[in-house]
Design a protein around this motif. Structure first.
Motif, PDB file in Angstrom:
ATOM      1  N   ILE A  29      74.941-101.741  38.592  1.00  0.00           N
ATOM      2  CA  ILE A  29      73.868-102.368  39.360  1.00  0.00           C
ATOM      3  C   ILE A  29      73.500-103.687  38.687  1.00  0.00           C
ATOM      4  O   ILE A  29      73.233-103.733  37.489  1.00  0.00           O
ATOM      5  CB  ILE A  29      72.648-101.436  39.475  1.00  0.00           C
ATOM      6  CG1 ILE A  29      73.020-100.193  40.295  1.00  0.00           C
ATOM      7  CG2 ILE A  29      71.477-102.163  40.133  1.00  0.00           C
ATOM      8  CD1 ILE A  29      71.926 -99.148  40.374  1.00  0.00           C
ATOM      9  N   THR A  30      73.535-104.750  39.464  1.00  0.00           N
ATOM     10  CA  THR A  30      73.300-106.087  38.925  1.00  0.00           C
ATOM     11  C   THR A  30      72.456-106.858  39.938  1.00  0.00           C
ATOM     12  O   THR A  30      71.676-106.265  40.677  1.00  0.00           O
ATOM     13  CB  THR A  30      74.656-106.784  38.639  1.00  0.00           C
ATOM     14  OG1 THR A  30      74.425-108.082  38.116  1.00  0.00           O
ATOM     15  CG2 THR A  30      75.535-106.883  39.876  1.00  0.00           C
ATOM     16  N   SER A  31      72.598-108.156  40.005  1.00  0.00           N
ATOM     17  CA  SER A  31      71.883-108.937  41.008  1.00  0.00           C
ATOM     18  C   SER A  31      72.856-109.890  41.674  1.00  0.00           C
ATOM     19  O   SER A  31      73.868-110.308  41.077  1.00  0.00           O
ATOM     20  CB  SER A  31      70.725-109.708  40.389  1.00  0.00           C
ATOM     21  OG  SER A  31      71.206-110.629  39.420  1.00  0.00           O
ATOM     22  N   TYR A  32      72.541-110.234  42.919  1.00  0.00           N
ATOM     23  CA  TYR A  32      73.379-111.151  43.681  1.00  0.00           C
ATOM     24  C   TYR A  32      72.491-111.850  44.706  1.00  0.00           C
ATOM     25  O   TYR A  32      71.754-111.183  45.445  1.00  0.00           O
ATOM     26  CB  TYR A  32      74.504-110.394  44.393  1.00  0.00           C
ATOM     27  CG  TYR A  32      75.399-111.274  45.229  1.00  0.00           C
ATOM     28  CD1 TYR A  32      76.460-111.956  44.652  1.00  0.00           C
ATOM     29  CD2 TYR A  32      75.167-111.435  46.584  1.00  0.00           C
ATOM     30  CE1 TYR A  32      77.270-112.784  45.404  1.00  0.00           C
ATOM     31  CE2 TYR A  32      75.975-112.264  47.347  1.00  0.00           C
ATOM     32  CZ  TYR A  32      77.035-112.927  46.755  1.00  0.00           C
ATOM     33  OH  TYR A  32      77.837-113.752  47.507  1.00  0.00           O
TER      34      TYR A  32
ATOM     35  N   GLY B  41      69.771-113.259  44.448  1.00  0.00           N
ATOM     36  CA  GLY B  41      68.362-112.950  44.271  1.00  0.00           C
ATOM     37  C   GLY B  41      67.957-111.536  44.612  1.00  0.00           C
ATOM     38  O   GLY B  41      66.765-111.223  44.669  1.00  0.00           O
ATOM     39  N   ARG B  42      68.952-110.652  44.807  1.00  0.00           N
ATOM     40  CA  ARG B  42      68.648-109.256  45.150  1.00  0.00           C
ATOM     41  C   ARG B  42      69.362-108.302  44.206  1.00  0.00           C
ATOM     42  O   ARG B  42      70.431-108.620  43.668  1.00  0.00           O
ATOM     43  CB  ARG B  42      69.105-108.940  46.582  1.00  0.00           C
ATOM     44  CG  ARG B  42      68.315-109.683  47.638  1.00  0.00           C
ATOM     45  CD  ARG B  42      68.781-109.329  49.050  1.00  0.00           C
ATOM     46  NE  ARG B  42      67.969-110.055  50.031  1.00  0.00           N
ATOM     47  CZ  ARG B  42      66.817-109.606  50.507  1.00  0.00           C
ATOM     48  NH1 ARG B  42      66.365-108.414  50.135  1.00  0.00           N
ATOM     49  NH2 ARG B  42      66.129-110.322  51.375  1.00  0.00           N
ATOM     50  N   ASP B  43      68.764-107.116  44.004  1.00  0.00           N
ATOM     51  CA  ASP B  43      69.474-106.052  43.300  1.00  0.00           C
ATOM     52  C   ASP B  43      70.741-105.749  44.081  1.00  0.00           C
ATOM     53  O   ASP B  43      70.736-105.708  45.326  1.00  0.00           O
ATOM     54  CB  ASP B  43      68.617-104.786  43.227  1.00  0.00           C
ATOM     55  CG  ASP B  43      67.265-105.032  42.574  1.00  0.00           C
ATOM     56  OD1 ASP B  43      67.242-105.724  41.531  1.00  0.00           O
ATOM     57  OD2 ASP B  43      66.253-104.540  43.113  1.00  0.00           O
ATOM     58  N   ALA B  44      71.832-105.513  43.363  1.00  0.00           N
ATOM     59  CA  ALA B  44      73.124-105.438  44.043  1.00  0.00           C
ATOM     60  C   ALA B  44      74.072-104.467  43.347  1.00  0.00           C
ATOM     61  O   ALA B  44      74.009-104.278  42.130  1.00  0.00           O
ATOM     62  CB  ALA B  44      73.760-106.824  44.103  1.00  0.00           C
ATOM     63  N   LEU B  45      74.960-103.886  44.140  1.00  0.00           N
ATOM     64  CA  LEU B  45      76.008-103.004  43.638  1.00  0.00           C
ATOM     65  C   LEU B  45      77.312-103.399  44.328  1.00  0.00           C
ATOM     66  O   LEU B  45      77.475-103.204  45.528  1.00  0.00           O
ATOM     67  CB  LEU B  45      75.669-101.548  43.937  1.00  0.00           C
ATOM     68  CG  LEU B  45      76.737-100.510  43.563  1.00  0.00           C
ATOM     69  CD1 LEU B  45      76.938-100.456  42.047  1.00  0.00           C
ATOM     70  CD2 LEU B  45      76.354 -99.126  44.116  1.00  0.00           C
ATOM     71  N   HIS B  46      78.238-103.972  43.558  1.00  0.00           N
ATOM     72  CA  HIS B  46      79.530-104.381  44.105  1.00  0.00           C
ATOM     73  C   HIS B  46      80.459-103.170  44.190  1.00  0.00           C
ATOM     74  O   HIS B  46      80.485-102.325  43.296  1.00  0.00           O
ATOM     75  CB  HIS B  46      80.174-105.444  43.204  1.00  0.00           C
ATOM     76  CG  HIS B  46      79.435-106.750  43.192  1.00  0.00           C
ATOM     77  ND1 HIS B  46      79.898-107.876  43.820  1.00  0.00           N
ATOM     78  CD2 HIS B  46      78.250-107.101  42.612  1.00  0.00           C
ATOM     79  CE1 HIS B  46      79.039-108.880  43.644  1.00  0.00           C
ATOM     80  NE2 HIS B  46      78.043-108.424  42.906  1.00  0.00           N
ATOM     81  N   PHE B  47      81.238-103.111  45.264  1.00  0.00           N
ATOM     82  CA  PHE B  47      82.235-102.046  45.392  1.00  0.00           C
ATOM     83  C   PHE B  47      83.365-102.513  46.299  1.00  0.00           C
ATOM     84  O   PHE B  47      83.284-103.571  46.927  1.00  0.00           O
ATOM     85  CB  PHE B  47      81.599-100.755  45.938  1.00  0.00           C
ATOM     86  CG  PHE B  47      81.237-100.789  47.400  1.00  0.00           C
ATOM     87  CD1 PHE B  47      82.034-100.163  48.353  1.00  0.00           C
ATOM     88  CD2 PHE B  47      80.088-101.434  47.841  1.00  0.00           C
ATOM     89  CE1 PHE B  47      81.710-100.194  49.695  1.00  0.00           C
ATOM     90  CE2 PHE B  47      79.742-101.455  49.188  1.00  0.00           C
ATOM     91  CZ  PHE B  47      80.565-100.828  50.122  1.00  0.00           C
ATOM     92  N   GLU B  48      84.439-101.718  46.361  1.00  0.00           N
ATOM     93  CA  GLU B  48      85.572-102.023  47.230  1.00  0.00           C
ATOM     94  C   GLU B  48      85.953-100.785  48.021  1.00  0.00           C
ATOM     95  O   GLU B  48      85.804 -99.663  47.534  1.00  0.00           O
ATOM     96  CB  GLU B  48      86.781-102.486  46.403  1.00  0.00           C
ATOM     97  CG  GLU B  48      86.562-103.800  45.670  1.00  0.00           C
ATOM     98  CD  GLU B  48      87.794-104.252  44.893  1.00  0.00           C
ATOM     99  OE1 GLU B  48      88.867-103.593  45.040  1.00  0.00           O
ATOM    100  OE2 GLU B  48      87.698-105.238  44.155  1.00  0.00           O
ATOM    101  N   ASP B  49      86.474-101.005  49.231  1.00  0.00           N
ATOM    102  CA  ASP B  49      86.977 -99.856  49.983  1.00  0.00           C
ATOM    103  C   ASP B  49      88.380 -99.518  49.504  1.00  0.00           C
ATOM    104  O   ASP B  49      88.867-100.064  48.504  1.00  0.00           O
ATOM    105  CB  ASP B  49      86.902-100.101  51.497  1.00  0.00           C
ATOM    106  CG  ASP B  49      87.987-101.041  52.037  1.00  0.00           C
ATOM    107  OD1 ASP B  49      88.801-101.571  51.252  1.00  0.00           O
ATOM    108  OD2 ASP B  49      88.004-101.246  53.278  1.00  0.00           O
ATOM    109  N   THR B  50      89.054 -98.608  50.177  1.00  0.00           N
ATOM    110  CA  THR B  50      90.359 -98.114  49.718  1.00  0.00           C
ATOM    111  C   THR B  50      91.457 -99.172  49.792  1.00  0.00           C
ATOM    112  O   THR B  50      92.524 -98.984  49.196  1.00  0.00           O
ATOM    113  CB  THR B  50      90.772 -96.904  50.562  1.00  0.00           C
ATOM    114  OG1 THR B  50      90.636 -97.240  51.955  1.00  0.00           O
ATOM    115  CG2 THR B  50      89.887 -95.705  50.268  1.00  0.00           C
TER     116      THR B  50
END
Length: 313
Positions: free
Chosen positions: A108-111, A113-122
């Motif tokens: 969990i980080t920021s992006y 100006g918002r709290d953010a969670l980066h992820f990828e699909d399959t």
């Protein structure tokens, strides 16, 4: 001048509709609101996921191209999709869910100006869960109560979209001078624009990056569609696009909405799409996404098309 009230949908490429269908329904908890085909190439699926009715601003759309290769990442492309969730606690929920389901993700980080969670699909499509922090979303968005995700953590709709280009200023001028987007921050190699002041459901981050253009493949983003209310507004924007010297496709009837397409100076493909008539044009709300829906001009080819497509359910 008309305003752009936010994103309409975003379209990607998938190599495998079955795997795609599983991920977006069973992992992300979105509703498959339309199972149809690419109207320009009807032997391939075109799948839409979103809220209860696939409201404009919630739609993630995928073209299935079984023989597509892998994406070779680069510049001059749409690079990430933001998905809004209600709270910071929702980010924690999704991080835990991704860990349990072996989904590639970060911390969990920021992006923007918002709290953010980066992820990828399959297939390596890059997305970001963003904390909407209880802020207002479009009235037309409506929750799908049968989602696998708990009500308090469900994905609300599309948030910030990231576009990476060689020439930031060219895209920035298209957004501000042509469409009336507002610049909210700017540095040497990054800028943020909003179609509605203070609202992330119409926000675009532009990043400047040198190098070769991305080679599209599975998990790449084909185009971003932005919203207009109706055909009258669409005709207005068709004239504006042409006046700016861009080539417009002209208005195309996609049955569920009307659209036009153009590429800005970096080669980014934009669609401008009307809010209606929507996916309930040929379906009840309860039956959305269950059967194969075809626009009338393809109905006579139903048997042929169904014989080619691999069943999803």
């Amino acid at each position: 001048m008309y305003i752009i009230p936010g994103h309409h949908h975003i379209s990607m490429i998938t190599k495998n509709a079955q795997i795609n269908n599983q991920f977006y329904q069973k992992v992300l908890g979105l509703r498959r609101v339309k199972k149809t085909v690419n109207q320009d190439s009807p032997t391939m699926y075109h799948l839409f996921y979103g809220d209860l009715t696939g409201s404009a601003g919630t739609e993630l759309s995928f073209f299935e191209i079984p023989n597509v290769g892998s994406t070779v990442r680069g510049t001059n492309t749409i690079t990430q999709i933001g998905l809004l969730v209600p709270s910071f606690e929702s980010l924690v929920f999704w991080k835990q869910r991704f860990e349990q389901m072996d989904v590639k993700h970060g911390e969990i980080t920021s992006y923007a100006g918002r709290d953010a969670l980066h992820f990828e699909d399959t297939e390596g499509l890059r997305m970001i869960i963003l904390n909407n922090n209880g802020e207002e979303v479009p009235e037309r968005w409506s929750a799908w109560e049968d989602s696998i995700a708990p009500q308090q953590h469900r994905i609300l709709g599309m948030g910030t979209i990231e576009i990476t280009v060689r020439h930031l200023e060219r895209l920035a001028q298209t957004l501000t001078d042509m469409f009336g987007y507002i610049e909210v921050s700017r540095s040497d190699d990054e800028a943020i624009y909003q179609s509605v002041a203070g609202k992330s459901f119409g926000e675009i981050v532009i990043k400047q990056q040198e190098g070769p253009s991305e080679k599209p493949g599975k998990g790449s983003i084909h185009h971003l569609a932005i919203r207009v209310k109706n055909e009258e507004e669409l005709r207005y924007w068709d004239a504006v696009v042409k006046e700016r010297g861009f080539h417009s496709s002209g208005i195309v009837d996609r049955y569920y909405f009307q659209s036009l397409y153009f590429r800005e100076s970096n080669g980014i493909l934009f669609e401008i799409a009307t809010d209606g008539p929507g996916f309930t044009k040929d379906s009840t709300v309860e039956a959305l996404g269950l059967g194969l829906d075809l626009p009338p001009f393809l109905e006579e080819r139903r048997a042929e098309i169904e014989g080619i497509l691999t069943p999803l359910d």
